[in-house]
Design a protein around this motif. Structure first.
Motif, mmCIF file in Angstrom:
data_model
loop_
_atom_site.group_PDB
_atom_site.id
_atom_site.type_symbol
_atom_site.label_atom_id
_atom_site.label_comp_id
_atom_site.label_asym_id
_atom_site.label_seq_id
_atom_site.Cartn_x
_atom_site.Cartn_y
_atom_site.Cartn_z
ATOM 1 N N GLY A 91 -7.597 7.195 4.043
ATOM 2 C CA GLY A 91 -7.734 5.608 3.570
ATOM 3 C C GLY A 91 -6.787 5.039 4.650
ATOM 4 O O GLY A 91 -6.974 3.888 4.923
ATOM 5 N N LEU A 92 -5.483 5.415 4.670
ATOM 6 C CA LEU A 92 -4.616 4.854 5.368
ATOM 7 C C LEU A 92 -4.974 4.756 7.021
ATOM 8 O O LEU A 92 -4.774 4.056 7.667
ATOM 9 N N ILE A 137 -1.407 -1.067 -4.329
ATOM 10 C CA ILE A 137 -2.560 -0.044 -4.419
ATOM 11 C C ILE A 137 -2.183 1.463 -3.673
ATOM 12 O O ILE A 137 -1.076 1.516 -2.941
ATOM 13 N N PHE A 138 -2.681 2.506 -4.101
ATOM 14 C CA PHE A 138 -2.631 3.729 -3.182
ATOM 15 C C PHE A 138 -3.786 4.010 -2.453
ATOM 16 O O PHE A 138 -4.971 4.148 -2.879
ATOM 17 N N LEU A 139 -3.372 4.640 -1.431
ATOM 18 C CA LEU A 139 -4.497 5.375 -0.549
ATOM 19 C C LEU A 139 -3.955 6.500 0.009
ATOM 20 O O LEU A 139 -2.886 6.933 0.137
ATOM 21 N N ASP A 140 -4.977 7.447 0.173
ATOM 22 C CA ASP A 140 -4.838 8.643 0.803
ATOM 23 C C ASP A 140 -4.729 8.672 2.143
ATOM 24 O O ASP A 140 -4.852 7.815 2.838
ATOM 25 N N ALA A 141 -4.550 9.946 2.764
ATOM 26 C CA ALA A 141 -4.434 10.075 4.146
ATOM 27 C C ALA A 141 -5.444 9.386 4.995
ATOM 28 O O ALA A 141 -5.369 8.603 5.901
ATOM 29 N N ILE A 198 0.925 -1.143 -0.026
ATOM 30 C CA ILE A 198 -0.155 0.238 -0.237
ATOM 31 C C ILE A 198 0.937 1.330 0.073
ATOM 32 O O ILE A 198 1.822 1.448 0.891
ATOM 33 N N PHE A 199 0.454 2.347 -0.967
ATOM 34 C CA PHE A 199 1.694 3.243 -1.077
ATOM 35 C C PHE A 199 0.594 4.369 -0.876
ATOM 36 O O PHE A 199 -0.678 4.693 -0.881
ATOM 37 N N PHE A 200 1.293 5.574 0.061
ATOM 38 C CA PHE A 200 0.585 6.672 0.361
ATOM 39 C C PHE A 200 0.461 7.634 -0.894
ATOM 40 O O PHE A 200 1.392 7.767 -1.832
ATOM 41 N N ASP A 259 -3.074 0.548 9.468
ATOM 42 C CA ASP A 259 -1.973 -0.410 9.290
ATOM 43 C C ASP A 259 -0.688 0.457 9.015
ATOM 44 O O ASP A 259 -0.581 1.288 7.921
ATOM 45 N N GLU A 260 0.341 0.300 9.849
ATOM 46 C CA GLU A 260 1.663 1.141 9.678
ATOM 47 C C GLU A 260 2.493 0.341 8.687
ATOM 48 O O GLU A 260 3.645 0.955 8.456
ATOM 49 N N ASN A 261 2.252 -0.438 7.869
ATOM 50 C CA ASN A 261 3.151 -0.893 6.879
ATOM 51 C C ASN A 261 3.186 -0.343 5.649
ATOM 52 O O ASN A 261 3.451 -0.841 4.593
#
Length: 151
Positions: A63-64, A57-61, A40-42, A69-71
């Motif tokens: 979504g993270l 996949i990409f997630l915004d702030a 998962i990318f920021f 999940d700190e990974n």
């Protein structure tokens, strides 16, 4: 018949287009033992035009933070006339995984760098996730997160 043969020959001789997604997938493959299984990318300004694939996949702030999940990782891609650079930063380990490619997608160099993480939006997201998951780990009030950093 001859025209069909020439057409097939031209298609097979066409140079393979090196996409950003291909370079990212190649970098992930090189470092697959050091990276999490589900990548998962920021989603930041530097990677806004890159599409999700089956490998990441990409997630915004929001979504993270919802996923808690700190990974997650940060992805940086630089393209210029001669070289293409892909850098992946892990906030959990503090390691940077970098690959440099030529314009045809051939790997020129790779390196792993231990980094000192600087304050940034993804850094504060990582910090907030740790704060939520491990509330008793430390006195979180001593090191507050700037109010606008999680938007």
């Amino acid at each position: 018949m001859i025209a069909t043969g020439i057409f097939i020959f031209l298609i097979s001789c066409k140079q393979k287009e090196v996409t950003t997604e291909y370079l990212i997938d190649s970098t992930i493959e090189i470092y697959k033992k050091e990276l999490p299984k589900n990548i998962i990318f920021f989603r930041g300004k530097g990677n806004i035009n890159i599409k999700d694939t089956k490998n990441f996949i990409f997630l915004d702030a929001k979504g993270l933070l919802k996923r808690n999940d700190e990974n997650f990782l940060y992805l940086g891609v630089t393209n210029n006339e001669k070289l293409k650079y892909v850098g992946i930063l892990s906030f959990k380990t503090g390691q940077g995984f970098a690959c440099t490619f030529d314009n045809e997608g051939k790997l020129l160099s790779k390196k792993v760098v231990q980094t000192k993480l600087e304050e940034s939006k993804p850094y504060y997201i990582y910090y907030e996730i740790l704060k939520r998951k491990y509330p008793d780990y430390m006195n979180w009030k001593l090191f507050p997160i700037p109010k606008d950093s999680l938007k």
